[in-house]
Design an enzyme around this catalytic site. Structure first.
Site, short mmCIF file in Angstrom:
data_model
loop_
_atom_site.label_atom_id
_atom_site.label_comp_id
_atom_site.label_asym_id
_atom_site.label_seq_id
_atom_site.Cartn_x
_atom_site.Cartn_y
_atom_site.Cartn_z
N ASN A 4 0.71 -1.23 -0.04
CA ASN A 4 0.01 0.06 -0.10
C ASN A 4 1.00 1.26 -0.12
O ASN A 4 2.27 0.98 0.10
CB ASN A 4 -1.05 -0.03 1.23
CG ASN A 4 -0.02 -0.04 2.63
OD1 ASN A 4 0.62 0.61 2.86
ND2 ASN A 4 -0.32 -1.20 3.36
N LYS A 17 -13.74 1.22 15.03
CA LYS A 17 -12.49 0.48 15.16
C LYS A 17 -11.84 0.48 16.56
O LYS A 17 -11.47 -0.68 17.34
CB LYS A 17 -11.35 1.08 14.04
CG LYS A 17 -11.55 0.38 12.85
CD LYS A 17 -10.67 0.91 11.81
CE LYS A 17 -11.25 0.54 10.37
NZ LYS A 17 -10.41 1.36 9.30
N LYS A 36 7.98 -17.65 -10.33
CA LYS A 36 7.13 -16.43 -10.88
C LYS A 36 6.23 -17.07 -11.71
O LYS A 36 6.15 -17.72 -12.68
CB LYS A 36 8.08 -15.77 -11.88
CG LYS A 36 7.65 -14.40 -12.19
CD LYS A 36 8.38 -13.45 -13.26
CE LYS A 36 7.76 -12.56 -13.83
NZ LYS A 36 8.55 -12.17 -15.17
N PHE A 48 -4.13 3.55 14.62
CA PHE A 48 -4.52 4.61 13.35
C PHE A 48 -5.77 4.18 12.43
O PHE A 48 -5.91 2.88 12.32
CB PHE A 48 -3.33 5.09 12.44
CG PHE A 48 -2.50 5.83 13.02
CD1 PHE A 48 -1.98 5.68 14.41
CD2 PHE A 48 -2.13 7.19 12.44
CE1 PHE A 48 -0.96 6.49 14.97
CE2 PHE A 48 -1.53 7.96 13.21
CZ PHE A 48 -0.77 7.81 14.36
N LYS A 93 -11.32 -2.89 18.42
CA LYS A 93 -9.96 -3.57 18.68
C LYS A 93 -9.68 -3.09 19.98
O LYS A 93 -8.18 -3.07 20.40
CB LYS A 93 -9.03 -2.89 17.59
CG LYS A 93 -9.53 -3.38 16.08
CD LYS A 93 -8.52 -3.13 15.21
CE LYS A 93 -9.03 -3.35 13.78
NZ LYS A 93 -8.03 -3.19 12.97
N ASP A 99 -4.33 -5.96 4.96
CA ASP A 99 -5.55 -6.86 5.39
C ASP A 99 -5.68 -7.98 4.74
O ASP A 99 -6.14 -9.06 5.31
CB ASP A 99 -6.76 -6.04 5.21
CG ASP A 99 -7.03 -4.71 6.03
OD1 ASP A 99 -6.62 -4.94 7.16
OD2 ASP A 99 -7.49 -3.67 5.36
O1 C5P Z 1 -9.34 -2.02 10.20
P1 C5P Z 1 -8.08 -1.03 9.91
O2 C5P Z 1 -7.09 -1.73 9.30
O3 C5P Z 1 -8.40 0.13 9.25
O4 C5P Z 1 -7.49 -0.83 11.26
C1 C5P Z 1 -6.36 0.28 11.19
C2 C5P Z 1 -5.59 -0.10 12.67
O5 C5P Z 1 -5.44 -1.43 12.81
C3 C5P Z 1 -4.03 0.42 12.69
O6 C5P Z 1 -3.73 0.75 13.93
C4 C5P Z 1 -3.30 -0.76 12.26
O7 C5P Z 1 -1.98 -0.66 12.54
C5 C5P Z 1 -4.08 -1.87 12.87
N1 C5P Z 1 -4.12 -3.13 12.02
C6 C5P Z 1 -3.73 -4.40 12.61
N2 C5P Z 1 -3.57 -5.51 11.69
C7 C5P Z 1 -4.19 -5.48 10.52
C8 C5P Z 1 -4.74 -4.38 9.98
C9 C5P Z 1 -4.52 -3.14 10.62
O8 C5P Z 1 -3.19 -4.20 13.78
N3 C5P Z 1 -4.14 -6.67 9.96
#
Ligand code: C5P
Length: 403
Positions: A212, A340, A291, A326, A344, A281
């Site tokens: 990303n 979130k 490859k 974040f 979380k 994600d």
């Molecule tokens: O749900 P989202 O990806 O937007 O959440 C963002 C937050 O979750 C960020 O702080 C990111 O570092 C954390 N995150 C995580 N593990 C993931 C995706 C995001 O800890 N697989």
């Protein structure tokens, strides 16, 4: 603002560039804040602005010629530089930056720099092509890795007519950063802080990956500022072009799974975890050892699986740690971030609207909203990432204190 620099001795180093005239204004701003300022000029700076201007404004002789007949005034000036609290090189040309990076001393400014052992702040200003030249980047990184504070130039219209990154940062920002060098808090002294930064790379085959746009700048700024405030910082970084800040343990990783392992390894010993990283994600369901051929399955080759969510998992292991996340959102910023935060089990979430141009990914600026567990909200204006980092660390220090 006034009096923030009372009793401070500052050397203002001016190098050659169109924006050299702006340092006359900076000199006045510094003096208005109570600083005693003496000016040193590079040989080229004198082609853009005369030493007389600085002499008249500062009321002191200007250090401009290493080999001139040294009178009492000049000797006093050199002694002042030795005892100065800070040297600010504004503007810093590509040439002066190169000399500082390599220890060359062939004019008044560069000679003073190599003989100065205190804090240094450098504000580069140059044409955008020069600024993006790899040699200049390397030299700036060298200075950073030695603990020199860089006030990044801005995007905008340049003196040469082009538009790009290279314009001297606003004087107000430079002034704030100079003041900040003297206001270092020690409220994180001895506290173990984990900061994750950058993107992750999820490998598809030996040459391809999914990633990303995260540059890592926000996380690196937080790590660097937390360390300056006394924190024992571990930076867990995905792939970025950034240099690890001095005095920080930096652990590198590529994919989300590796980042997860490193975070879990360190989490139990920390006081705060700041998850700035843009963790991917999704990752490919299968990694291909060879490859992938472009005509395989008519191009229909990628099956994705969900990555572990590090923050959600860590929530079950919390033992008094402050956890900050974040949320980079492009719509319904507040609602999504709040969801979130709750899902979380975070103590605080920093919400960004990534749909806004000039902030967020890759930029040196950010505009964010802090939302705390008790739903207290703090809206913040656009500001440099280092400044935002310090405001966030103020909140974290308070949360750690309260326990
Ligand atoms: O749900 P989202 O990806 O937007 O959440 C963002 C937050 O979750 C960020 O702080 C990111 O570092 C954390 N995150 C995580 N593990 C993931 C995706 C995001 O800890 N697989």
């Amino acid at each position: 603002m006034s009096g923030n620099l009372k009793g401070k001795n500052i050397v203002l180093g001016v190098s050659g560039g169109i924006s050299a005239y702006k340092s006359a204004d900076l000199l006045r701003l510094l003096m208005k804040e109570g600083a005693t300022v003496k000016v040193a000029m590079s040989a080229n700076a004198k082609k853009f602005i005369t030493p007389l201007t600085f002499r008249a404004l500062s009321g002191s002789p200007v250090y401009q010629n290493v080999f001139e007949e040294i009178g009492d005034d000049a000797m006093e000036h050199i002694r002042f530089a030795e005892q100065a609290d800070l040297m600010a090189v504004v503007p810093a040309s590509a040439n002066s930056i190169a000399k500082m990076a390599h220890g060359l001393a062939d004019d008044a400014l560069s000679t003073l720099f190599v003989s100065f052992s205190g804090k240094v702040l450098v504000a580069p200003a140059m044409n955008d092509k020069m600024y993006s030249n790899p040699a200049v980047t390397e030299n700036i990184n060298k200075l950073k890795s030695r603990g020199i504070f860089i006030v990044e130039p801005e995007y905008g219209k340049l003196a040469c007519g082009a538009e790009g990154k290279g314009r001297l940062a606003e004087l107000e920002i430079i002034l704030k950063e100079i003041i900040a060098q003297f206001c270092q808090k020690a409220d994180l002294a001895g506290k173990k802080i984990i900061v994750t930064a950058g993107p992750t790379r999820e490998p598809i085959d030996p040459v391809r990956f999914i990633s990303n746009r995260s540059s890592g700048k926000m996380g690196y700024a937080i790590a660097s500022e937390a360390s300056k405030r006394g924190g024992e910082v571990t930076l867990i970084s995905g792939p970025t072009n950034l240099v690890s800040p001095p005095g920080i343990e930096t652990l590198y990783c590529e994919c989300a799974e590796e980042m997860r392992r490193l975070v879990f390894d360190k989490f139990s010993q920390c006081k705060a975890l700041i998850m700035t990283a843009a963790v991917g994600d999704f990752s490919p369901e299968n990694y291909e050892e060879n490859k992938i051929k472009k005509n395989l399955n008519g191009g229909n080759v990628l099956k994705l699986k969900r990555n572990p969510d590090i923050l959600s998992e860590i929530a079950t292991r919390k033992d008094g740690q402050i956890v900050v996340g974040f949320a980079a959102e492009s719509e319904n910023v507040f609602e999504n971030a709040l969801e979130k935060l709750q899902k979380k089990s975070m103590d605080l979430i920093v919400a960004n609207n990534i749909a806004k141009p000039e902030i967020g990914f890759g930029s040196d600026y950010n505009e964010a909203t802090f939302i705390k567990k008790d739903q207290q909200i703090r809206y913040l204006d656009r500001m440099p990432k280092t400044e935002l980092a310090n405001l966030l660390l103020d909140e974290i220090a308070e949360l750690i204190e309260v326990g």
